[in-house]
Motif scaffolding. Structure first.
Motif, PDB file in Angstrom:
ATOM      1  N   LEU A  42       0.825  -1.192  -0.140  1.00 37.59           N
ATOM      2  CA  LEU A  42      -0.068  -0.156   0.026  1.00 37.59           C
ATOM      3  C   LEU A  42       0.759   1.241  -0.022  1.00 37.59           C
ATOM      4  CD1 LEU A  42      -2.919   0.033   0.049  1.00 37.59           C
ATOM      5  CD2 LEU A  42      -3.196   0.098   2.470  1.00 37.59           C
ATOM      6  N   LYS A  43       2.084   1.232   0.798  1.00 38.28           N
ATOM      7  CA  LYS A  43       2.696   2.404   0.974  1.00 38.28           C
ATOM      8  C   LYS A  43       3.397   2.642  -0.344  1.00 38.28           C
ATOM      9  CE  LYS A  43       5.377   2.856   4.628  1.00 38.28           C
ATOM     10  NZ  LYS A  43       6.268   2.128   5.725  1.00 38.28           N
ATOM     11  N   ARG A  44       3.747   1.449  -1.262  1.00 34.68           N
ATOM     12  CA  ARG A  44       4.447   1.831  -2.549  1.00 34.68           C
ATOM     13  C   ARG A  44       3.317   2.368  -3.406  1.00 34.68           C
ATOM     14  NH1 ARG A  44       9.428   0.541  -5.062  1.00 34.68           N
ATOM     15  NH2 ARG A  44      10.425  -0.286  -3.410  1.00 34.68           N
ATOM     16  N   THR A  45       2.386   1.745  -3.214  1.00 38.67           N
ATOM     17  CA  THR A  45       1.218   2.029  -4.147  1.00 38.67           C
ATOM     18  C   THR A  45       0.763   3.560  -4.336  1.00 38.67           C
ATOM     19  OG1 THR A  45       0.430  -0.071  -4.092  1.00 38.67           O
ATOM     20  CG2 THR A  45      -1.121   1.381  -5.091  1.00 38.67           C
ATOM     21  N   ILE A  46       0.796   3.985  -2.763  1.00 37.67           N
ATOM     22  CA  ILE A  46       0.424   5.480  -2.769  1.00 37.67           C
ATOM     23  C   ILE A  46       1.396   6.348  -3.196  1.00 37.67           C
ATOM     24  CG2 ILE A  46       0.099   7.114  -0.763  1.00 37.67           C
ATOM     25  CD1 ILE A  46      -0.990   4.709   0.935  1.00 37.67           C
ATOM     26  N   GLU A  47       2.629   5.923  -2.940  1.00 38.62           N
ATOM     27  CA  GLU A  47       3.702   6.882  -3.629  1.00 38.62           C
ATOM     28  C   GLU A  47       3.772   6.850  -4.981  1.00 38.62           C
ATOM     29  OE1 GLU A  47       5.765   8.630  -1.863  1.00 38.62           O
ATOM     30  OE2 GLU A  47       5.068   8.024  -0.073  1.00 38.62           O
ATOM     31  N   ALA A  48       3.279   5.908  -5.780  1.00 41.48           N
ATOM     32  CA  ALA A  48       3.235   6.069  -7.212  1.00 41.48           C
ATOM     33  C   ALA A  48       1.973   6.634  -7.617  1.00 41.48           C
ATOM     34  CB  ALA A  48       3.214   4.416  -7.653  1.00 41.48           C
ATOM     35  N   LEU A  49       0.925   6.809  -6.746  1.00 43.33           N
ATOM     36  CA  LEU A  49      -0.478   7.349  -7.313  1.00 43.33           C
ATOM     37  C   LEU A  49      -0.915   8.679  -6.708  1.00 43.33           C
ATOM     38  CD1 LEU A  49      -2.625   3.997  -7.545  1.00 43.33           C
ATOM     39  CD2 LEU A  49      -1.860   5.362  -9.671  1.00 43.33           C
ATOM     40  N   LYS A  50      -0.192   9.162  -5.456  1.00 41.23           N
ATOM     41  CA  LYS A  50      -0.840  10.007  -4.952  1.00 41.23           C
ATOM     42  C   LYS A  50      -0.838  11.547  -5.844  1.00 41.23           C
ATOM     43  CE  LYS A  50       3.136  11.151  -1.785  1.00 41.23           C
ATOM     44  NZ  LYS A  50       3.844  11.217  -0.139  1.00 41.23           N
ATOM     45  N   GLY A  51       0.041  11.628  -6.618  1.00 42.56           N
ATOM     46  CA  GLY A  51       0.271  12.718  -7.422  1.00 42.56           C
ATOM     47  C   GLY A  51      -0.806  12.996  -8.380  1.00 42.56           C
ATOM     48  N   GLU A  52      -1.453  11.885  -8.733  1.00 54.11           N
ATOM     49  CA  GLU A  52      -2.614  12.225  -9.708  1.00 54.11           C
ATOM     50  C   GLU A  52      -4.282  11.873  -9.189  1.00 54.11           C
ATOM     51  OE1 GLU A  52      -2.381   8.238 -12.367  1.00 54.11           O
ATOM     52  OE2 GLU A  52      -0.315   8.621 -11.350  1.00 54.11           O
ATOM     53  N   MET A  53      -3.991  11.382  -7.741  1.00 57.88           N
ATOM     54  CA  MET A  53      -5.842  11.234  -7.539  1.00 57.88           C
ATOM     55  C   MET A  53      -5.496  11.237  -6.144  1.00 57.88           C
ATOM     56  SD  MET A  53      -5.835   7.033  -7.886  1.00 57.88           S
ATOM     57  CE  MET A  53      -5.214   6.828  -9.605  1.00 57.88           C
ATOM     58  N   LYS A  54      -6.811  11.685  -5.530  1.00 54.74           N
ATOM     59  CA  LYS A  54      -6.932  11.518  -4.034  1.00 54.74           C
ATOM     60  C   LYS A  54      -7.203  10.334  -3.318  1.00 54.74           C
ATOM     61  CE  LYS A  54      -8.614  16.387  -3.659  1.00 54.74           C
ATOM     62  NZ  LYS A  54      -9.578  16.939  -4.950  1.00 54.74           N
ATOM     63  N   ILE A  55      -6.307   9.860  -2.565  1.00 52.24           N
ATOM     64  CA  ILE A  55      -6.473   8.638  -1.919  1.00 52.24           C
ATOM     65  C   ILE A  55      -6.643   8.664  -0.435  1.00 52.24           C
ATOM     66  CG2 ILE A  55      -5.257   6.588  -1.562  1.00 52.24           C
ATOM     67  CD1 ILE A  55      -3.246   7.399  -4.054  1.00 52.24           C
ATOM     68  N   GLY A  56      -7.367   7.501   0.016  1.00 54.22           N
ATOM     69  CA  GLY A  56      -7.635   7.399   1.405  1.00 54.22           C
ATOM     70  C   GLY A  56      -7.659   5.937   1.749  1.00 54.22           C
ATOM     71  N   VAL A  57      -7.092   5.718   2.818  1.00 55.07           N
ATOM     72  CA  VAL A  57      -7.008   4.212   3.486  1.00 55.07           C
ATOM     73  C   VAL A  57      -7.807   3.906   4.790  1.00 55.07           C
ATOM     74  CG1 VAL A  57      -5.205   2.389   4.105  1.00 55.07           C
ATOM     75  CG2 VAL A  57      -4.649   4.188   2.396  1.00 55.07           C
ATOM     76  N   MET A  58      -8.680   2.884   4.781  1.00 51.62           N
ATOM     77  CA  MET A  58      -9.242   2.369   5.795  1.00 51.62           C
ATOM     78  C   MET A  58      -8.528   1.105   6.298  1.00 51.62           C
ATOM     79  SD  MET A  58     -13.207   3.221   5.421  1.00 51.62           S
ATOM     80  CE  MET A  58     -13.596   1.624   4.447  1.00 51.62           C
ATOM     81  N   GLU A  59      -7.993   1.010   7.460  1.00 49.26           N
ATOM     82  CA  GLU A  59      -7.298  -0.219   7.823  1.00 49.26           C
ATOM     83  C   GLU A  59      -8.132  -0.748   8.893  1.00 49.26           C
ATOM     84  OE1 GLU A  59      -4.279  -1.127   7.556  1.00 49.26           O
ATOM     85  OE2 GLU A  59      -3.392   0.466   6.412  1.00 49.26           O
ATOM     86  N   ALA A  60      -8.568  -2.066   8.636  1.00 47.71           N
ATOM     87  CA  ALA A  60      -9.493  -2.915   9.518  1.00 47.71           C
ATOM     88  C   ALA A  60      -8.541  -3.982  10.103  1.00 47.71           C
ATOM     89  CB  ALA A  60     -10.244  -3.673   8.537  1.00 47.71           C
TER      90      ALA A  60
END
Lengths: 224, 114
Positions: free
Chosen positions: A50-68
């Motif tokens: 998830l951390k790597r995915t966020i790094e790759a995509l956070k510049g182009e979309m608004k991301i949120g994470v729900m940790e269960a």
């Protein structure tokens, strides 16, 4: 002797949850928020992925994470470090999230302004597969050390996933009895439509394909 | 222990059905559980007693589980056989072209109310 009356029910145990999940999917669709339900065993590398995915995509979309999780907020803290919004949901001992719990988390979180929300489900290959969360797509991570026989042992999980990320491929030289061909064949047999991606969240190998899969799915979702 | 989550869903559905029928108390719930549904009846019963004790409408409610045997059909030789015994491979012709025809049920069949 009290007079009992028999009522015929004939309903699946999962019927209420399935209907609720479908409603949540429609609500999210109206907001154009893409919800990815991410599942795996404990320790397969969900948070690192998830951390790597966020790094790759956070510049182009608004991301949120729900940790269960059953308890603790270590994962939500790890994700907060990446600069995206994160919320921790405690399942209170339950081994999975159902649609109602997911909706409560979503509403608390406020996802209207988000494009991409990842629901990191409880680490478990059994129950999360049975309870539809209302997610747009289901993803699962299987890590190499877990073995290539997992699709045989947890068929339901593999049959409901749209994409399977085979993680920790950097360890293939150590776990040399893990066969990429065998695992792929076993997954496709259960689920011919599944996308199987070989990757390593540690080295970044294979991530381009994973990121592209997410990008494509979100684009199609937001247009349709 | 996914039986706990399953029990929560059963109780919720049963309470709704009972309330919809103006019932005050549920005395019995009959489930139909397939042999390969991944639900283990003994675990379900343990969770059941605990969960029902928290519900006024369902306290002391009896749980009856009807097991539905798992049967697989072979597309090649058109025989049927016991899934639990033989799994995915047909014991008659060795084919893998088989599918489950019953045994995956998880259904609430009926309830008794007053």
């Amino acid at each position: 002797m009290e007079d009992f009356k028999t009522i015929e029910v004939k309903r699946s145990i999962f019927e209420d949850n399935d209907a609720d999940a479908q409603r949540l999917r429609e609500e999210l669709k109206a907001e154009k928020t893409f919800l990815l339900n991410l599942m795996s065993s404990p320790g397969a590398g969900k948070t690192t992925t998830l951390k790597r995915t966020i790094e790759a995509l956070k510049g182009e979309m608004k991301i949120g994470v729900m940790e269960a999780d059953i308890d603790s907020d270590v994962d939500a803290r790890a994700i907060s470090g990446t600069g995206v919004r994160a919320i921790q949901i405690h399942t209170g001992g339950m081994c999975h999230l159902d649609a109602d719990m997911t909706r409560q988390g979503i509403r608390e979180f406020g996802t209207e302004d988000l494009d991409f929300v990842v629901l990191e489900n409880v680490g478990n290959l059994v129950c999360p597969a049975e309870f539809d969360t209302g997610s747009t797509k289901n993803a699962m991570i299987l890590s190499v050390p877990e073995g290539d026989d997992k699709p045989l042992k947890y068929p339901l999980m593999f049959s409901i996933c749209d994409v399977v990320l085979i993680n920790k491929c950097d360890t293939l030289n150590v776990f040399d009895d893990f066969s990429k061909e065998a695992v792929k064949e076993r997954i496709l047999k259960l689920n011919p439509k599944a996308e199987v991606i070989f990757a390593s969240a540690k080295t970044g190998e294979g991530f381009e394909k994973w990121i592209q899969w997410i990008r494509k799915e979100i684009r199609e979702y937001q247009v349709l | 222990m996914h039986e706990l989550g399953i029990v929560f869903h059963i109780v919720k559905t049963v309470e709704n059905v009972a309330a919809g029928n103006q019932a005050e108390k549920v005395g019995k719930v009959v489930l139909q559980i397939g042999e390969v549904s991944t639900i283990i009846p003994s675990y379900l019963e343990d969770c059941w007693r605990w969960k029902c004790s928290k519900s006024e409408m369902m306290d002391g409610c009896e749980l009856v589980i009807e097991t539905i045997p798992a049967i697989t059909f072979c597309e090649d030789c058109e025989e049927t056989y016991s899934t639990v015994e033989h799994g995915k491979i047909c014991p008659y012709c060795g084919s893998e072209h088989t599918y489950l025809i019953q045994g995956n049920e998880h259904q609430i069949k009926e309830i008794e109310v007053i």
